[in-house]
Design a protein around this motif. Structure first.
Motif, PDB file in Angstrom:
ATOM      1  N   ASN A 104       0.969  -1.058   0.091  1.00 13.23           N
ATOM      2  CA  ASN A 104      -0.153   0.074  -0.087  1.00 13.23           C
ATOM      3  C   ASN A 104       0.916   1.260  -0.051  1.00 13.23           C
ATOM      4  OD1 ASN A 104      -2.545  -1.133  -0.042  1.00 13.23           O
ATOM      5  ND2 ASN A 104      -2.383  -1.582   2.258  1.00 13.23           N
ATOM      6  N   PRO A 105       0.444   2.437  -0.800  1.00 14.83           N
ATOM      7  CA  PRO A 105       1.183   3.509  -0.645  1.00 14.83           C
ATOM      8  C   PRO A 105       1.184   4.140   0.838  1.00 14.83           C
ATOM      9  CG  PRO A 105      -0.971   3.867  -1.468  1.00 14.83           C
ATOM     10  CD  PRO A 105      -0.745   2.337  -1.498  1.00 14.83           C
ATOM     11  N   LYS A 106       2.466   4.980   1.050  1.00 13.60           N
ATOM     12  CA  LYS A 106       2.230   5.424   2.456  1.00 13.60           C
ATOM     13  C   LYS A 106       1.369   6.557   2.883  1.00 13.60           C
ATOM     14  CE  LYS A 106       5.905   6.771   5.845  1.00 13.60           C
ATOM     15  NZ  LYS A 106       7.357   7.436   5.932  1.00 13.60           N
ATOM     16  N   GLY A 107       0.560   6.210   3.781  1.00 15.41           N
ATOM     17  CA  GLY A 107      -0.333   7.108   4.232  1.00 15.41           C
ATOM     18  C   GLY A 107       0.251   8.254   5.159  1.00 15.41           C
ATOM     19  N   LYS A 108      -0.730   9.423   5.316  1.00 13.86           N
ATOM     20  CA  LYS A 108      -0.105  10.426   6.214  1.00 13.86           C
ATOM     21  C   LYS A 108      -1.377  11.160   7.063  1.00 13.86           C
ATOM     22  CE  LYS A 108       2.785  14.636   6.618  1.00 13.86           C
ATOM     23  NZ  LYS A 108       3.759  15.261   5.901  1.00 13.86           N
ATOM     24  N   VAL A 109      -1.257  11.409   8.241  1.00 17.53           N
ATOM     25  CA  VAL A 109      -2.592  11.988   8.976  1.00 17.53           C
ATOM     26  C   VAL A 109      -1.985  13.381   9.125  1.00 17.53           C
ATOM     27  CG1 VAL A 109      -3.743  12.249  11.074  1.00 17.53           C
ATOM     28  CG2 VAL A 109      -3.141   9.897  10.273  1.00 17.53           C
ATOM     29  N   TYR A 110      -2.841  14.288   8.926  1.00 13.77           N
ATOM     30  CA  TYR A 110      -2.792  15.847   8.922  1.00 13.77           C
ATOM     31  C   TYR A 110      -3.841  16.277   9.998  1.00 13.77           C
ATOM     32  CZ  TYR A 110      -0.252  15.753   4.424  1.00 13.77           C
ATOM     33  OH  TYR A 110       0.628  15.538   3.561  1.00 13.77           O
ATOM     34  N   LEU A 111      -2.899  16.595  11.040  1.00 14.47           N
ATOM     35  CA  LEU A 111      -4.077  17.222  12.420  1.00 14.47           C
ATOM     36  C   LEU A 111      -4.283  18.590  12.057  1.00 14.47           C
ATOM     37  CD1 LEU A 111      -2.163  14.862  13.659  1.00 14.47           C
ATOM     38  CD2 LEU A 111      -3.747  15.720  15.769  1.00 14.47           C
ATOM     39  N   VAL A 112      -5.329  19.114  11.486  1.00 12.89           N
ATOM     40  CA  VAL A 112      -5.641  20.450  10.838  1.00 12.89           C
ATOM     41  C   VAL A 112      -6.467  21.434  11.850  1.00 12.89           C
ATOM     42  CG1 VAL A 112      -6.425  21.792   9.058  1.00 12.89           C
ATOM     43  CG2 VAL A 112      -5.234  19.767   8.713  1.00 12.89           C
ATOM     44  N   GLY A 113      -6.170  22.475  11.989  1.00 12.58           N
ATOM     45  CA  GLY A 113      -7.134  23.526  12.728  1.00 12.58           C
ATOM     46  C   GLY A 113      -8.067  24.169  11.781  1.00 12.58           C
ATOM     47  N   ALA A 114      -9.190  24.121  11.947  1.00 13.16           N
ATOM     48  CA  ALA A 114     -10.274  24.503  11.119  1.00 13.16           C
ATOM     49  C   ALA A 114     -10.689  25.971  11.167  1.00 13.16           C
ATOM     50  CB  ALA A 114     -11.699  23.835  11.233  1.00 13.16           C
ATOM     51  N   GLY A 115     -10.213  26.541  12.606  1.00 12.83           N
ATOM     52  CA  GLY A 115     -10.387  27.808  12.907  1.00 12.83           C
ATOM     53  C   GLY A 115     -11.472  28.016  13.402  1.00 12.83           C
ATOM     54  N   PRO A 116     -12.302  29.202  13.559  1.00 13.11           N
ATOM     55  CA  PRO A 116     -13.551  29.538  14.194  1.00 13.11           C
ATOM     56  C   PRO A 116     -14.756  28.956  13.340  1.00 13.11           C
ATOM     57  CG  PRO A 116     -12.872  31.475  13.542  1.00 13.11           C
ATOM     58  CD  PRO A 116     -11.773  30.644  13.095  1.00 13.11           C
ATOM     59  N   GLY A 117     -14.779  28.722  11.936  1.00 10.32           N
ATOM     60  CA  GLY A 117     -15.933  28.088  11.070  1.00 10.32           C
ATOM     61  C   GLY A 117     -16.007  28.900  10.052  1.00 10.32           C
ATOM     62  N   ASP A 118     -15.512  30.006   9.628  1.00  9.11           N
ATOM     63  CA  ASP A 118     -15.572  30.341   8.422  1.00  9.11           C
ATOM     64  C   ASP A 118     -14.373  30.046   7.549  1.00  9.11           C
ATOM     65  OD1 ASP A 118     -16.292  34.053   7.351  1.00  9.11           O
ATOM     66  OD2 ASP A 118     -15.474  32.401   6.296  1.00  9.11           O
ATOM     67  N   CYS A 119     -14.665  29.562   6.315  1.00  3.15           N
ATOM     68  CA  CYS A 119     -13.750  29.135   5.405  1.00  3.15           C
ATOM     69  C   CYS A 119     -12.379  30.206   5.243  1.00  3.15           C
ATOM     70  CB  CYS A 119     -14.295  28.750   4.192  1.00  3.15           C
ATOM     71  SG  CYS A 119     -15.370  27.329   4.366  1.00  3.15           S
ATOM     72  N   ASN A 120     -13.091  31.683   5.176  1.00  2.00           N
ATOM     73  CA  ASN A 120     -12.003  32.438   4.761  1.00  2.00           C
ATOM     74  C   ASN A 120     -11.144  32.765   5.859  1.00  2.00           C
ATOM     75  OD1 ASN A 120     -13.115  33.206   2.344  1.00  2.00           O
ATOM     76  ND2 ASN A 120     -14.964  34.198   3.356  1.00  2.00           N
ATOM     77  N   LEU A 121     -11.459  32.301   7.078  1.00  3.07           N
ATOM     78  CA  LEU A 121     -10.279  32.248   8.297  1.00  3.07           C
ATOM     79  C   LEU A 121      -9.461  31.153   8.437  1.00  3.07           C
ATOM     80  CD1 LEU A 121     -12.855  34.137  10.696  1.00  3.07           C
ATOM     81  CD2 LEU A 121     -11.023  35.088   9.305  1.00  3.07           C
ATOM     82  N   MET A 122      -9.729  30.139   7.600  1.00  2.03           N
ATOM     83  CA  MET A 122      -8.741  29.139   7.605  1.00  2.03           C
ATOM     84  C   MET A 122      -7.353  29.430   6.895  1.00  2.03           C
ATOM     85  SD  MET A 122     -11.152  25.895   6.587  1.00  2.03           S
ATOM     86  CE  MET A 122      -9.949  24.620   6.870  1.00  2.03           C
ATOM     87  N   THR A 123      -6.235  28.669   7.373  1.00 10.12           N
ATOM     88  CA  THR A 123      -5.027  28.898   6.581  1.00 10.12           C
ATOM     89  C   THR A 123      -5.151  28.406   5.120  1.00 10.12           C
ATOM     90  OG1 THR A 123      -3.938  26.752   7.258  1.00 10.12           O
ATOM     91  CG2 THR A 123      -3.858  28.899   9.001  1.00 10.12           C
ATOM     92  N   VAL A 124      -4.091  28.924   4.342  1.00  4.11           N
ATOM     93  CA  VAL A 124      -4.015  28.771   2.977  1.00  4.11           C
ATOM     94  C   VAL A 124      -3.698  26.725   2.930  1.00  4.11           C
ATOM     95  CG1 VAL A 124      -2.952  28.682   0.673  1.00  4.11           C
ATOM     96  CG2 VAL A 124      -3.701  30.645   2.061  1.00  4.11           C
TER      97      VAL A 124
END
Length: 522
Positions: free
Chosen positions: A3-23
């Motif tokens: 199997n290809p190597k997997g990876k887990v990204y623990l991502v902060g979504a911010g307060p709820g608005d997509c525009n306030l997420m990081t690129v």
């Protein structure tokens, strides 16, 4: 085939608005093969992921069945080992009450590769989006962030000493939070804000104090919310867009019931006297900020007043020219073991409706109120022959009313002046008033006495951190309660915009409303 190597990204979504997420967060969502997400993640954020991505909700909802942390750990490891690009999407920031440590330890133990992507925590976003700064050079030099999911685990005795508190997961425990803070010494008048659903279209905000916030929010579902406690909450009204309000984005425009809507008014009365006036201005739609320019206290000596009280039967008239004179005189009368019965046979003259109301609160009616509510009109309209009339005149220790005393004496009266209280200048400007003046957020400044004008000018000249532009008064309306106060405004501030026709707080309020209505239509 391996199997290809997997990876887990623990991502902060911010307060709820997509525009306030990081690129970076948005890019990872667009490439995710498996999404394991919290309950508070917004639908628009989920729409960023590919249609082929498998979505697994594992969020914990208070009072409802939740996915156990051990199961979340297992899902992360399982899908990573299957070679998937896994996004573990957490509301806010992964390391602020995000239970990331347990998940990271499980990934390390299983030999899974992972990466942490920061997000904006609601602890910082909610106050900011509500217009509340967590730090301020004067009002908040530090702040603390905590979870109130288990309020008994918090060290409230230490927390009350921190200027600003930010509390997450506290909606269900608001009663306990308020009780604990007051129990360990936080003032009931401490400002508090509750921000629900921050960063979302349905965001709602309640502003109050520890004494009234529970009553304000009875019956409301507060979760998810961020609670901010501290005097910085009061800065909000100067840092939000003019059309914003506490509960919605309805424009703050004047109408018949709220002719002062959108106006910020500085009230310079003594702290003990400003409440009703401020309340009335707020009922009319204004933002009322109290900047006490007077401090009422005991005279340096009670000897003269005590001596007069001991000889009350020798006086014909008692003259009281202010609310302070009434209160301080009767407090001292009571302190000497006497009450209103000591005034039997003595007539009482008062100046103004409010002074008359203060007298009536002691179950006494005034015998004379001059038609013009200024002390110097007493002599001109006095109802008795003043020849050989003995008058007791309790007043402020610093004196004043020299014309009144001189004219009474010239007509044959014997006036006994006794200090009943001191009227001093505060040592500092109230921080909320200081911020409003410096931010040029004040529309109207009210003065109810010459002394408040003098003290106001002294404060703005001697406060080290105070700085104003040379033309700061140009756009500010100066409102005076009467002629003597107006003279001081002209002399010390160089301008006067409003003078009450009736020299009372009601008259001053009416004059301000007339001014605001006129300028609203210009």
């Amino acid at each position: 085939m391996q199997n290809p190597k997997g990876k887990v990204y623990l991502v902060g979504a911010g307060p709820g608005d997509c525009n306030l997420m990081t690129v970076r967060s948005q890019k990872l969502l667009s490439q995710a093969e498996v999404l394991i997400y919290d309950a508070l993640i917004d639908i628009p954020q989920l729409e960023l992921i590919p249609a082929t991505c498998r979505k697994i909700e594992v969020g914990k909802r208070g009072g409802k069945p939740s996915t156990q942390q051990q199961e979340i750990n297992r899902l992360l490891v399982e899908h990573c080992k299957l070679g998937k690009q896994v996004v573990r999407l957490k509301s806010g920031d992964p390391f602020i009450f995000g239970r990331s440590s347990s998940e990271i330890q499980a990934l390390i133990t299983a030999g899974c590769e992972f990466e942490l992507i920061p997000g904006i925590s609601s602890a910082f976003a909610a106050p900011l989006l509500a217009g509340i700064p967590l730090t301020d050079p004067v009002m908040s030099r530090c702040f603390a962030v905590m979870s109130a999911h288990e309020p008994d685990a918090l060290e409230w005795e230490a927390l009350v000493r921190i200027e600003t508190l930010v509390i997450l997961m506290g909606g269900r425990n608001l009663n306990e939070i308020v009780w604990q803070l007051q129990k360990y010494g936080r003032s009931p008048e401490t400002a508090i804000a509750i921000i629900r659903d921050c960063g979302r279209p349905e965001q709602q905000i309640w502003i109050g104090t520890l004494s009234d916030i529970v009553q304000q929010t009875i019956g409301e579902s507060l979760s998810p919310c961020v609670i901010v406690i501290g005097e910085v909450v009061r800065l909000r009204e100067f840092l939000i867009q003019p059309e914003s309000t506490n509960m919605s984005n309805t424009p703050a425009t004047a109408n018949d019931s709220q002719p002062l809507a959108g106006k910020t008014i500085l009230v310079t009365r003594a702290a003990s006297q400003s409440g009703q006036f401020s309340d009335r201005l707020q009922q009319l739609g204004a933002r009322a900020i109290e900047m006490p320019a007077l401090v009422i206290g005991e005279p340096s000596s009670w000897e003269a007043l005590d001596s007069a009280i001991a000889q009350m039967a020798s006086f014909h008239w008692l003259i009281l020219t202010s609310h302070n004179a009434v209160d301080c005189f009767f407090q001292r009368l009571q302190a000497k073991g006497k009450d209103a019965r000591s005034l039997f046979g003595i007539k009482i003259a008062v100046v103004g409706k409010k002074t008359a109301e203060s007298l009536r609160s002691h179950s006494l009616q005034p015998d004379f109120i001059p038609p013009n509510f200024v002390a110097d009109s007493l002599v001109e309209n006095f109802p008795d022959n003043l020849q050989n009339c003995k008058i007791l005149f309790p007043r402020v220790e610093s004196g004043g009313r020299e014309v009144l005393v001189k004219e009474f004496t010239a007509k044959g009266a014997q006036v006994i002046e006794v200090p009943a209280y001191q009227s001093c200048c505060p040592e500092t400007i109230a921080p909320i008033a200081l911020a409003a003046l410096q931010n040029q957020a004040v529309d109207i400044i009210t003065f109810a006495s010459s002394k408040t004008v003098h003290n106001f000018c002294h404060l703005i000249k001697t406060t080290p951190e105070f700085s104003l532009s040379q033309d700061w008064l140009q756009s500010v309306c100066i409102a005076s309660i009467g002629p003597e106060t107006s003279k001081s405004c002209q002399s010390l501030l160089g301008k006067l915009d409003v003078e009450a026709t009736e020299y009372t707080l009601d008259g001053l309020t009416e004059a301000i409303v007339q001014w605001a209505t006129k300028h609203q239509n210009l």
